[in-house]
Design a protein around this motif. Structure first.
Motif, PDB file in Angstrom:
ATOM      1  N   TYR A 133      34.901  27.409  52.940  1.00 12.00           N
ATOM      2  CA  TYR A 133      33.969  28.451  53.380  1.00 12.00           C
ATOM      3  C   TYR A 133      32.882  27.846  54.266  1.00 12.00           C
ATOM      4  CZ  TYR A 133      35.753  32.190  50.340  1.00 12.00           C
ATOM      5  OH  TYR A 133      36.521  33.170  49.763  1.00 12.00           O
ATOM      6  N   ILE A 134      32.388  26.668  53.872  1.00  8.72           N
ATOM      7  CA  ILE A 134      31.336  26.016  54.657  1.00  8.72           C
ATOM      8  C   ILE A 134      31.859  25.658  56.044  1.00  8.72           C
ATOM      9  CG2 ILE A 134      29.808  24.003  54.752  1.00  8.72           C
ATOM     10  CD1 ILE A 134      29.738  24.024  51.704  1.00  8.72           C
ATOM     11  N   GLY A 304      28.645  38.948  55.464  1.00 18.15           N
ATOM     12  CA  GLY A 304      29.813  39.578  56.080  1.00 18.15           C
ATOM     13  C   GLY A 304      30.983  38.609  56.219  1.00 18.15           C
ATOM     14  N   ILE A 305      30.686  37.380  56.632  1.00 19.76           N
ATOM     15  CA  ILE A 305      31.746  36.374  56.766  1.00 19.76           C
ATOM     16  C   ILE A 305      32.393  36.095  55.418  1.00 19.76           C
ATOM     17  CG2 ILE A 305      32.204  33.959  57.343  1.00 19.76           C
ATOM     18  CD1 ILE A 305      29.880  34.198  59.379  1.00 19.76           C
ATOM     19  N   THR A 306      31.562  35.954  54.381  1.00 17.76           N
ATOM     20  CA  THR A 306      32.080  35.653  53.041  1.00 17.76           C
ATOM     21  C   THR A 306      32.935  36.792  52.520  1.00 17.76           C
ATOM     22  OG1 THR A 306      30.105  34.320  52.646  1.00 17.76           O
ATOM     23  CG2 THR A 306      31.419  34.938  50.730  1.00 17.76           C
ATOM     24  N   ARG A 307      32.546  38.027  52.797  1.00 12.38           N
ATOM     25  CA  ARG A 307      33.359  39.173  52.366  1.00 12.38           C
ATOM     26  C   ARG A 307      34.740  39.132  53.019  1.00 12.38           C
ATOM     27  NH1 ARG A 307      30.882  43.383  49.794  1.00 12.38           N
ATOM     28  NH2 ARG A 307      28.634  43.188  49.515  1.00 12.38           N
ATOM     29  N   ARG A 308      34.781  38.794  54.307  1.00  9.43           N
ATOM     30  CA  ARG A 308      36.082  38.723  54.990  1.00  9.43           C
ATOM     31  C   ARG A 308      36.927  37.580  54.444  1.00  9.43           C
ATOM     32  NH1 ARG A 308      32.701  39.864  59.435  1.00  9.43           N
ATOM     33  NH2 ARG A 308      32.694  37.676  60.102  1.00  9.43           N
ATOM     34  N   LEU A 309      36.286  36.442  54.144  1.00  7.17           N
ATOM     35  CA  LEU A 309      37.032  35.322  53.573  1.00  7.17           C
ATOM     36  C   LEU A 309      37.558  35.664  52.185  1.00  7.17           C
ATOM     37  CD1 LEU A 309      34.728  32.343  54.647  1.00  7.17           C
ATOM     38  CD2 LEU A 309      36.970  32.941  55.582  1.00  7.17           C
ATOM     39  N   ASP A 310      36.744  36.337  51.369  1.00  8.19           N
ATOM     40  CA  ASP A 310      37.198  36.748  50.039  1.00  8.19           C
ATOM     41  C   ASP A 310      38.350  37.744  50.130  1.00  8.19           C
ATOM     42  OD1 ASP A 310      35.346  35.134  48.848  1.00  8.19           O
ATOM     43  OD2 ASP A 310      33.914  36.721  48.372  1.00  8.19           O
ATOM     44  N   ASP A 312      40.564  37.913  52.419  1.00  5.69           N
ATOM     45  CA  ASP A 312      41.783  37.222  52.846  1.00  5.69           C
ATOM     46  C   ASP A 312      42.315  36.262  51.785  1.00  5.69           C
ATOM     47  OD1 ASP A 312      41.545  38.550  55.229  1.00  5.69           O
ATOM     48  OD2 ASP A 312      40.513  36.898  56.249  1.00  5.69           O
ATOM     49  N   ASP A 313      41.516  36.023  50.729  1.00  8.43           N
ATOM     50  CA  ASP A 313      41.916  35.063  49.700  1.00  8.43           C
ATOM     51  C   ASP A 313      42.495  35.817  48.513  1.00  8.43           C
ATOM     52  OD1 ASP A 313      42.265  33.016  47.948  1.00  8.43           O
ATOM     53  OD2 ASP A 313      40.146  32.472  47.761  1.00  8.43           O
ATOM     54  N   PRO A 314      43.777  35.694  48.231  1.00 11.50           N
ATOM     55  CA  PRO A 314      44.374  36.436  47.112  1.00 11.50           C
ATOM     56  C   PRO A 314      43.845  36.003  45.755  1.00 11.50           C
ATOM     57  CG  PRO A 314      45.938  34.850  48.008  1.00 11.50           C
ATOM     58  CD  PRO A 314      44.757  34.850  48.930  1.00 11.50           C
ATOM     59  N   ARG A 668      38.304  36.746  33.131  1.00 11.53           N
ATOM     60  CA  ARG A 668      38.804  35.900  34.192  1.00 11.53           C
ATOM     61  C   ARG A 668      37.655  35.472  35.089  1.00 11.53           C
ATOM     62  NH1 ARG A 668      42.831  36.554  37.130  1.00 11.53           N
ATOM     63  NH2 ARG A 668      41.949  35.497  38.927  1.00 11.53           N
ATOM     64  N   ASP A 669      37.868  34.322  35.738  1.00  7.60           N
ATOM     65  CA  ASP A 669      36.981  33.901  36.815  1.00  7.60           C
ATOM     66  C   ASP A 669      37.837  33.801  38.070  1.00  7.60           C
ATOM     67  OD1 ASP A 669      38.444  31.608  36.455  1.00  7.60           O
ATOM     68  OD2 ASP A 669      36.760  30.325  35.921  1.00  7.60           O
ATOM     69  N   ASP A 670      37.403  33.034  39.038  1.00  7.35           N
ATOM     70  CA  ASP A 670      38.181  32.970  40.275  1.00  7.35           C
ATOM     71  C   ASP A 670      39.346  31.993  40.198  1.00  7.35           C
ATOM     72  OD1 ASP A 670      36.595  30.794  40.078  1.00  7.35           O
ATOM     73  OD2 ASP A 670      35.741  30.894  42.099  1.00  7.35           O
ATOM     74  N   GLN A 671      39.549  31.353  39.018  1.00  9.34           N
ATOM     75  CA  GLN A 671      40.643  30.397  38.902  1.00  9.34           C
ATOM     76  C   GLN A 671      41.579  30.699  37.743  1.00  9.34           C
ATOM     77  OE1 GLN A 671      37.978  26.733  39.052  1.00  9.34           O
ATOM     78  NE2 GLN A 671      39.721  26.016  40.243  1.00  9.34           N
ATOM     79  N   HIS A 672      41.017  31.110  36.598  1.00 13.38           N
ATOM     80  CA  HIS A 672      41.803  31.200  35.373  1.00 13.38           C
ATOM     81  C   HIS A 672      41.572  32.533  34.670  1.00 13.38           C
ATOM     82  CE1 HIS A 672      42.589  26.948  35.858  1.00 13.38           C
ATOM     83  NE2 HIS A 672      41.296  26.664  35.801  1.00 13.38           N
TER      84      HIS A 672
END
Length: 892
Positions: A133-134, A304-310, A312-314, A668-672
Motif C-alpha cells: 500500500y505504501i 480514496g486510494i486505500t478504498r480502491r486497493l481494498d 481489489d484485494d480479495p 475474523r480479521d484480514d488474515q484468519h
C-alpha cells in the motif's frame, strides 16, 4: 526642516522622566538651535546624524534607568529579608513547577524533531498498513514530495567490535533507504541511508544515533566503516545521525536505523515476504506534503486510494462505507498525536501552567499589598518632593521583577534537579531507553520570560494601589491611613477568595489525578508475585534456523515440565500485565448474513498453553489454550487449516456480542478466521488500564519465526529466585550459547514499570502541595495586611476595654468567612472541571472517575486547606493581640 524638528522633538519627549526633569528643556532648546545650523553646514546628512545620535541615546538612558532601579530594588529587598526570602521561595516553587511541566510535557509534545527540515510538512497515519500500500502511495507525486516506510521497535542482538561475551539487546527501526532524505537530514558523520547506495543484496549498512555513538562507542572518531554483528550477521556502520535525533514516529529512542533492503537473517521482521504481503499491516508510513497540499486533502486522497486497493484485494475485510480507512496526524514532533486529541492535551497542560503561575502571582500580590501599606509614608514623601506616580509604579514593578527573577533562578534549579532525578529512574528490563529530557536554553528562556511576566503580573496592582493616595493625609497618618468602607477591604477580600479558591481547585484536581492513577495501578494478582519470574529468549536472532528454533521450544517445554523447582510455566510473546496501550488488532463478527461487518480494534496478546493457569486466573466460560493449540501449524503460506482458537476478555466480549454468550462465536480479521473458545476476566496492565483484549495461541509458526521481542518464559516456583535459577539451568544445558535477556521477577517488573508514571504522580502531587504552601503564605500576608490597616482600630478597641480574645476573634472571623467562600467556590470549580475534562477527553477520564468519588479527598482536602488557612490567619491575628493601644494611637 519641520519634519526633522518634529522627529527630534518626539524622540526628546520619549526620554525617561528623570532625564527630562534634569535636561529636557536644554535638550529641546539645543535641538531647535542646532537643526537649522546643521542643515546649512552639512545638509540633510548632518540632520540625520543628529537624529540618529538621539535615537541611539534613548535606549541607553532607559538601560541606565533600569540599572538604577535594579540597584534601588536590591537595596529595598535587602532591607526586608523576610519578605525577600519568602517571595523567592514562593516564586521559585511556582516557576520551578511550571518549568517542570513545560520540560516534561509541553516540550515533548510540541518541540519539532531535531535536525529535520520543515517538520510541519511531515504527516503519518494513526494505524499501520502494509508495504505494498505504501508503494502505491509513493505514486502520488502531486500530493507528496516523499513517502517512506518504517517499522518501529525492531530489536537486534548486537555484538560490538571487540566485544566478548553475549550480545546486547538494542532497539532499532527498520526504514526505507530514502528515510533520511525525506526527513531532509544531514549526517553528523559519514553518510545516511540512500536508495541509490543501499540496495537489496548489498552488504548490510546501518546508521547509528548520536546517543548510541556516544554511549556504546565512546564517541569513537573512527566509527565509520566499523563492522558490528546484527543477529549474528555482519553489518557496516556508515553514518551517525545529528545530535538529539532519536528517530521519527516513535516516542522511544532509536539507536539503530536498518534499511528494509537487508535480508531476513538480519531482520526477521522482513521474513515471509513481508514487503510484498498486502495483508501484513506492520509498517508505519511517513509522508512529506507537497507545497500547497493540506493534511485534510491528503487524507481524503489516501482514503480514496486505500478504498480502491481494498476493493481489489480479495483478502481485505469488508468495512462500513462511512469508516475512514486512513486518518492522518502530524509527524513533525517527538510523539505524533491524533489531531482531535492534541488540542485537548495541550489545553490541559496550558491551563495547568496558567493556574500554577496565577496562584504564585496572587500569593506575591497579597504580600506586596501588605508591604505596600507599610510603605505609604515613604511613597507619600517621594510624591511630595516631586516624583511622578509613574516613576514610583515603575520602581515597585522593578522590585517585583527582581524578586521574580531571583525566584525564577531558584525555580530553574528546581526543574533541573527534578529532571536529573527522572534521568536516573530505572525502566523495566526490555524497555527502550528513556527519552532524554533536556533542560536547555529553551527551558531557561521560558523560565526567564515566565519570571518577568509573573514579576509584572503580581506587582502592578499593588503598585497602583499603594501609589493611589493623597500626600498630606498619608504624611500625617502613614500606614494607618483610613479608607472608605466599600474600598477598605475590597482588593484584599478578592485576593483572599481567589487564593483559597485557586489553591483548593488545584489541590482537588491534582488529587483526583493522583488518587485515580494510584488506584488504577494497584494490580491485584491471584498469587504471590514473589513466586513468578520472566526469562526472554530469541533463538532466531541468535542464529537458529526456523526448524531448529521450532524443535528447541518443543524440547524446552518438556524439560521445564520435568524440573521440580518450576511448579508451573507458560510461554508467551509478551509477559502478563504488559503495558498494552494499542488497540490495533481489528476483528469483526464472521456472519455470512451481514453484508458489511464493522471491524473493531482490540489489544492482542499471543500466549501459550496453560498461560491463565500460571496466573491462577479461572476462565468465566470455555477453556484456555492447551498443547494441541500450541502444535497448530499454519503452513508455509501462513493460511490456517482450520479456524484458530481465540480467548476474549470480558470487555472485548461485551464489545463484540453485548450480553450474548461469546462462546463458540466466529470472528475474523484480514488474515484468519477464529472461534471463541473461552472468556477470561478483565486484567489490568501495569498502567492500570483495562483494554478489550483478544488472546491468540502461540503456534509452531511463532516458534519458527519468533516475534521481535522474543519469547518469554513465565515461570513460577516456591520463590522467584528458585524459578529463575531453574530456567537458566535448563536453557544453559540445552544450549550454552543462547542469550537469555530481560531476566527479572514479577515484583521487579511491576515496580520498575510504575516508574513510568511516578514522574507524573510526583508532578501532580507537587502541584497540589505547592497550592497548599502558597495559600498559607499568601493568606498570612493578606491577614498581616489587614492587621496593619486596622492597627488604629484595634488600638482603640483595646483602649476601650476589648479583651485579647475578642481582638483575636475579630481578625479570625473575617478571615474564616472569606476562607469559607473561597472553599465553596474552589470545591465547585474543581468538581465541574473534573467533569468537563472527563467529558471532552478520555486521557484522564479513568483517573478522574476513580478519584472524584473518594471521600478522603472530597472531605479531607477542603478541611486540610481550611485548617491550614486558619492557621496562617491565626499567626498575624495572634500578633494583633500584642498591639499596645498607646503606641498605636501615638502613630496618629
Amino acid at each position: 526642516m519641520k519634519i526633522a524638528w518634529l522627529i527630534y522633538r518626539r524622540l526628546a519627549e520619549a526620554f525617561p522622566h528623570e532625564f527630562k526633569l534634569a535636561f529636557g528643556d536644554e535638550m529641546l532648546q539645543a535641538g531647535e538651535d542646532s537643526i537649522g545650523d546643521l542643515a546649512q553646514r552639512h545638509g540633510i546628512a548632518g540632520v540625520l546624524r543628529l537624529i540618529g545620535d538621539l535615537a541611539l541615546r534613548l535606549p541607553l538612558e532607559y538601560l541606565s534607568e533600569m540599572r538604577r532601579d535594579m540597584h534601588y530594588a536590591a537595596r529595598a529587598l535587602a532591607k526586608s529579608p523576610g519578605y525577600a526570602l519568602v517571595g523567592i521561595a514562593s516564586m521559585g516553587l511556582g516557576i520551578g513547577l511550571t518549568t517542570d511541566i513545560y520540560s516534561q510535557a509541553w516540550v515533548v509534545l510540541t518541540r519539532p524533531l531535531s535536525g529535520v527540515a520543515s517538520p510541519n510538512q511531515l504527516v503519518t497515519a494513526e494505524t499501520p498498513t502494509s508495504y505494498p500500500y505504501i508503494e502505491r502511495y509513493r505514486d502520488q507525486k502531486d500530493l507528496f514530495t516523499g513517502v517512506v516506510a518504517a517499522q518501529n521497535s525492531a530489536q537486534f542482538n548486537v555484538t560490538l567490535p571487540g566485544q566478548s561475551g553475549k550480545p546486547d539487546r538494542v532497539f532499532g527501526q527498520l526504514v526505507s533507504p530514502d528515510y533520511f532524505s525525506v526527513l531532509g537530514m544531514e549526517p553528523q558523520r559519514g553518510r545516511l541511508l540512500s536508495a541509490a547506495l543501499d540496495k537489496t543484496g548489498d552488504v548490510p549498512a546501518v546508521v547509528i544515533s548520536d546517543r548510541c555513538w556516544r554511549s556504546r562507542f565512546n564517541s569513537d572518531p573512527d566509527i565509520i566503516g566499523q563492522t558490528i554483528r546484527l543477529n549474528g550477521q555482519n553489518a557496516t556502520i556508515v553514518g551517525v545521525t545529528p545530535a538529539k535525533f532519536d528517530g521519527a514516529l516513535t516516542p522511544s529512542p532509536v539507536e539503530l536505523f536498518v534499511p528494509i533492503t537487508v535480508p531476513a537473517t538480519v531482520a526477521p521482521e522482513l521474513g515471509n515476504d513481508a514487503l510484498h504481503n498486502r495483508s501484513r499491516k506492520s509498517f508505519q508510513f511517513l509522508v512529506r506534503l507537497a507545497p500547497g497540499v493540506t493534511i485534510n486533502s491528503a487524507e481524503s486522497a489516501l482514503d480514496g486510494i486505500t478504498r480502491r486497493l481494498d476493493k481489489d484485494d480479495p483478502l481485505a475485510p469488508p468495512q462500513a462505507d462511512k469508516a475512514k480507512r486512513v486518518v492522518l496526524m502530524g509527524a513533525g514532533t517527538r510523539i505524533p498525536i491524533p489531531r482531535e486529541v492534541r488540542p485537548k492535551i495541550l489545553g490541559f497542560y496550558s491551563a495547568l501552567m496558567a493556574v500554577v503561575s496565577a496562584i504564585a502571582c496572587l500569593n506575591l500580590a497579597t504580600m506586596a499589598l501588605a508591604r505596600g501599606i507599610n510603605r505609604r509614608r515613604e511613597l507619600a514623601i517621594r510624591l511630595g518632593v516631586g516624583a511622578s506616580r509613574f516613576r514610583l509604579i515603575r520602581q515597585m514593578v522593578t522590585e517585583g521583577i527582581l524578586l521574580s527573577l531571583l525566584g525564577g533562578a531558584a525555580g530553574f534549579a528546581l526543574a533541573w534537579a527534578l529532571a536529573a532525578i527522572d534521568a536516573h529512574n530505572r525502566l523495566p528490563a526490555g524497555s527502550p531507553l528513556n527519552p532524554v529530557r533536556t533542560i536547555d536554553w529553551h527551558t531557561a528562556l521560558f523560565a526567564f520570560l515566565l519570571a518577568v511576566v509573573c514579576g509584572i503580573g503580581f506587582s502592578i496592582l499593588p503598585a497602583l494601589h499603594a501609589t493611589n493616595t493623597e500626600v498630606a493625609p498619608a504624611l500625617k497618618q502613614g500606614a494607618a491611613l483610613p479608607l472608605s468602607g466599600h474600598k477598605r477591604f475590597g482588593l484584599r477580600n478578592l485576593a483572599m477568595c481567589a487564593q483559597v479558591a485557586g489553591s483548593l481547585l488545584l489541590l482537588l484536581v491534582t488529587g483526583f489525578v493522583v488518587l485515580g492513577l494510584t488506584k488504577s495501578n494497584s494490580i491485584q494478582t491471584n498469587f504471590n508475585p514473589k513466586t513468578m519470574a520472566f526469562v526472554f529468549i530469541d533463538p532466531e536472532r541468535d542464529g537458529y534456523s526456523p526448524e531448529k528454533s521450532q524443535a528447541f521450544f518443543e524440547r524446552l517445554s518438556d524439560r521445564l515440565r520435568s524440573t521440580p523447582a518450576v511448579t508451573s510455566f507458560a510461554l508467551a510473546a509478551q509477559p502478563p500485565y504488559l503495558l498494552n496501550g494499542e488497540d490495533d488488532f481489528h476483528l469483526s463478527v464472521d456472519d455470512p448474513h451481514q453484508s458489511s461487518p464493522v471491524q473493531k480494534g482490540f489489544a492482542k496478546q499471543t500466549v501459550g498453553a496453560g498461560f491463565f493457569s500460571v496466573l491462577n486466573q479461572p476462565l468465566l466460560v470455555g477453556r484456555e489454550f492447551d498443547q494441541r493449540d500450541q502444535r497448530i501449524d499454519l503452513g508455509a503460506t501462513g493460511a490456517p487449516i482450520t479456524r484458530l482458537p481465540l480467548v476474549l476478555n470480558q470487555k472485548a466480549a461485551r464489545t463484540l456480542f453485548g450480553s450474548n454468550n461469546a462462546l463458540g462465536k466466529h470472528l475474523r480479521d484480514d488474515q484468519h478466521s477464529y472461534e471463541v473458545v473461552g472468556v477470561v476476566p478483565d486484567m489490568k496492565d501495569a498502567f492500570g488500564m483495562i483494554l478489550g483484549t483478544a488472546y491468540l495461541p502461540l503456534t509452531r509458526h511463532d516458534f519458527a519465526q519468533t516475534p521481535s521481542g522474543g519469547i518469554v518464559i513465565v515461570a513460577r516456583g516456591h520463590s522467584a529466585e528458585d524459578a529463575l535459577g531453574a530456567v537458566r539451568s535448563v536453557i544453559a544445558s540445552m544450549d550454552p550459547n543462547l542469550t537469555p535477556f530481560n531476566v527479572q521477577t514479577l515484583s521487579e517488573y511491576l515496580e520498575l514499570t510504575r516508574t513510568a508514571i511516578r514522574s507524573g504522580l510526583r508532578m501532580f502531587g507537587g502541584i497540589g502541595l505547592f497550592g497548599l504552601i502558597l495559600s498559607a503564605i499568601g493568606l498570612a500576608g493578606v491577614t498581616g495586611y489587614a492587621v496593619a490597616q486596622r492597627r488604629k482600630e484595634i488600638g482603640i478597641r483595646m483602649a476601650l476595654g476589648a479583651r485579647k480574645s475578642e481582638v483575636l476573634s475579630l481578625v479570625l472571623r473575617e478571615g474564616a468567612s472569606l476562607i469559607a467562600v473561597g472553599t465553596v467556590i474552589g470545591f465547585l470549580g474543581a468538581v465541574a472541571l473534573a467533569k468537563v475534562l472527563s467529558a471532552i477527553t478520555t486521557e484522564f477520564s479513568d483517573a478522574f472517575s476513580l478519584g472524584v468519588d473518594d471521600p478522603r479527598l472530597l472531605i479531607g482536602a477542603p478541611l486540610l486547606l481550611a485548617g491550614l488557612a486558619l492557621l496562617a490567619c491565626y499567626i498575624p491575628a495572634h500578633r494583633a493581640m500584642a498591639i499596645d493601644p498607646l503606641k498605636a494611637l501615638r502613630t496618629e
